[in-house]
Every structure is written in structure tokens, then in C-alpha cells.
Scaffold this active site. Structure first.
Site, mmCIF file in Angstrom:
data_model
loop_
_atom_site.group_PDB
_atom_site.id
_atom_site.type_symbol
_atom_site.label_atom_id
_atom_site.label_comp_id
_atom_site.label_asym_id
_atom_site.label_seq_id
_atom_site.Cartn_x
_atom_site.Cartn_y
_atom_site.Cartn_z
ATOM 1 N N LYS A 110 0.829 -1.207 0.000
ATOM 2 C CA LYS A 110 0.000 0.000 0.000
ATOM 3 C C LYS A 110 0.866 1.260 0.000
ATOM 4 O O LYS A 110 0.517 2.262 -0.635
ATOM 5 C CB LYS A 110 -0.927 -0.001 1.223
ATOM 6 N N LYS A 193 -7.352 -12.998 -10.332
ATOM 7 C CA LYS A 193 -8.667 -13.224 -9.747
ATOM 8 C C LYS A 193 -9.608 -12.070 -10.068
ATOM 9 O O LYS A 193 -9.182 -10.966 -10.422
ATOM 10 C CB LYS A 193 -8.548 -13.393 -8.238
ATOM 11 N N LYS A 196 -12.664 -5.812 -7.800
ATOM 12 C CA LYS A 196 -13.309 -4.526 -8.090
ATOM 13 C C LYS A 196 -12.339 -3.570 -8.760
ATOM 14 O O LYS A 196 -12.646 -2.964 -9.780
ATOM 15 C CB LYS A 196 -13.843 -3.921 -6.801
#
Length: 328
Positions: A110, A193, A196
């Protein structure tokens, strides 16, 4: 057995969420004491638009219910409805050390992805996640590969707390493995995979026209060049989707066509799209109905909050006493 699982409210659920976890949650609630929560605190680490956060929470709640989670059989609640979670995270953070938090894979990823927003919440994310789990003394936690390190840290935090205060208070939670029942749904982009952020998913709320359009654009290959050749990853992804929503003889038909080099991807995609539509339509209808029933949704979250508070309040009271925080 006490089972806990949460999901961040970043939008509607897609087929990857449904087959990867939610469908199994529906089975688990029949024989276990299950807590399912919507992790709105966790979503704040990426600074979501305040105007859409509540909308996203509602979307996940509706999708959960439409998929079969039963508030009479399990406890469904919103993370921020339990201030005890935040307090436990604070108390646990007193025994979480900077070095171990900085080494967390998700934190390092992140920090690279959003260097302008490396906030304290990202650093202490595993502590808050540990609080989510330990607040209810969960024994089992369904986790994907990306969360395995966080669960291991929760285990460490629980064991460290028990050791420091010389009391076997927190159970050491174990990962819940769905085994062969867990179906990993790939995205439509040919690899990886369904997700979103990758914009490669089919959502439970998608209407038939949207589904047909998405599947039509799905990545394939140039076609097999010789009989019984190895199926490429993009086409195998479509076969995996078909295995989830289509009849077994339909899947076998297209696999045989691939093996003998007669497959037509246009036909494959048309069939897959119609099968996805047929599979998701009952869920979509429930989503549309529940979305309009705000009184029922309010009742679900209020009841879930009250049920979750029973164990949360007990845990905070006991942790305070163990740590020496007592009333005069």
C-alpha cells in the site's frame, strides 16, 4: 465453533466474492456461531469519498442478505457500530511493535501504491483486524492468501497478550479452510482473480445486458492449433466460470470442442453469459427488492449491533481488568 469474517465496503459483491466465500458462509451459519461484519473502519485507510461510504455499506449489506446470509442464524453488523472494536485495537496496539508492523506485506504494498497517503491506519491495519477477530473470541477465520499474514499476526498478538498477563484469555484463532468447496473465480481479463479495482468482474447486481457486454469482451486466445493442446489461461478462466454456473454437460461440450479444435469463442461466450444471467437473476431480484426496504435493513443492522455488543462488551470489560484498568 465461533467463525468471523468481514468485507470492506468498496462496492457491490461480484462472483468472485460469492463463490469464493459468501456461498460457503451460507452453509456455515447452519452449524456454527457466525459473525459477519462490514469493515467500514478499514475502508477509511484509503480515504473513500464520505458521500459514497454509507451507500457502499448498504450495498454490501444488501448483497450479503440477498446471497442467503440470515440475520436470524448469524450476526451481521457494521464494524463502526461497535466502539469496543476501536478500544480493543488501541489496547492491543500497546503490545504491537513498529518493526513487525512495518514488515507487513500489505503495508509495504500500500505504501508503494499510495505514497502520498501512508497513514497510521495503514500501519496499524493488522491490529484493528486482530481486534475484529479477538473481540468475539473467534476460533476460525476464513482467509485468502492476501490475509494469511494478518491472521498470523493476530495469533501472535493473542499469544503475546496471554503471555504478558499470564492468563490464557484469548483463543489462538485458526484459518478456516473451505477445502475443495472453495472455488476461485478468475476475472475476465485473462489472468488473476476477479476484483473490483481490476475492473474485470461480474457483479451480482449486473443486469443481463451488462453481463452479456462484459462476457463478450472477455479475453480468450487465437484458438487451439492442434488436437488436445493445453488450454490457455484465458480460456481456462472461462471454463472455470462455466463450471460455477453452467450444467456439467455444457462445460464438457465446450471442452471437447476445444480439444478437437472446433471451438467458437463467440458461441462459448453467448452460452456463458446466458448461464450467468440465469444463475444470478434470483439474487439480483432480491437485491433490488431489499434495496428499497430501508426499514428492514435498519432492523437488521440494529439487531446485529445488539447481538455483537454482547460479546464485545464482555471482552472489553475483561481486557480492561486484566490490563489493570479498573473503576474506583
Amino acid at each position: 465453533m465461533i467463525v468471523l469474517s468481514g468485507i470492506r465496503p468498496t462496492g457491490n459483491l461480484h462472483l468472485g466474492n460469492y463463490f469464493g466465500a459468501v456461498k460457503n458462509f451460507v452453509k456455515m451459519q447452519e452449524t456454527n456461531k457466525c459473525f459477519f461484519f462490514i469493515a467500514d473502519y478499514h475502508s477509511l485507510t484509503t480515504h473513500p469519498d464520505p458521500k459514497i461510504l454509507h451507500h457502499n455499506v448498504k450495498n454490501v449489506l444488501v448483497d450479503y442478505l440477498a446471497s442467503g446470509l440470515d440475520p436470524e442464524k448469524s450476526t451481521i453488523y457494521i464494524q463502526s457500530d461497535l466502539p469496543e472494536v476501536a478500544e480493543l485495537a488501541l489496547l492491543l496496539s500497546m503490545h504491537a511493535y513498529l518493526g513487525e508492523l512495518e514488515r507487513t506485506t500489505s503495508f509495504k504494498e500500500k505504501a508503494r501504491q499510495q505514497p502520498e497517503n501512508v497513514n497510521a491506519g495503514l500501519l496499524t491495519y493488522p491490529v484493528l483486524q486482530a481486534a475484529d477477530i479477538l473481540i468475539h473470541h473467534a476460533n476460525k477465520v476464513p482467509v485468502g492468501k492476501d490475509q494469511q499474514q494478518h491472521l498470523e499476526m493476530t495469533r501472535n498478538f493473542a499469544a503475546r497478550f496471554n503471555r504478558i498477563y499470564n492468563k490464557e484469555y484469548f483463543p489462538i484463532p485458526e484459518p478456516f479452510n473451505f477445502g475443495e468447496e472453495l472455488l476461485k473465480i478468475p476475472g475476465l481479463d485473462g489472468s488473476g482473480k476477479m476484483g473490483k479495482s481490476e475492473n474485470n468482474g461480474i457483479f451480482l447486481i449486473d443486469d443481463p445486458a451488462t453481463i452479456r457486454k462484459k462476457v463478450k469482451r472477455a479475453v480468450t486466445d487465437s484458438g487451439p492449433t492442434e488436437p488436445n493442446s493445453t488450454v490457455s489461461e484465458p480460456v481456462n478462466n472461462l471454463f472455470t466460470l462455466m463450471a460455477a454456473v453452467s450444467k456439467s454437460d455444457t462445460l464438457q461440450f465446450f471442452k471437447e470442442q476445444y480439444a478437437n479444435c472446433t471451438i467458437k469463442y463467440g458461441d462459448l461466450k453467448k452460452q456463458l453469459a446466458e448461464d450467468i444471467i440465469a444463475y444470478t437473476q434470483p439474487i439480483r431480484e432480491k437485491i433490488l427488492d431489499l434495496s428499497q426496504n430501508n426499514d428492514y435493513l435498519k432492523k437488521v443492522v440494529e439487531n446485529g449491533k445488539e447481538k455483537a455488543k454482547v460479546s464485545a462488551a464482555k471482552t472489553i470489560k475483561e481486557v480492561r481488568e486484566i490490563m489493570g484498568i479498573k473503576e474506583f
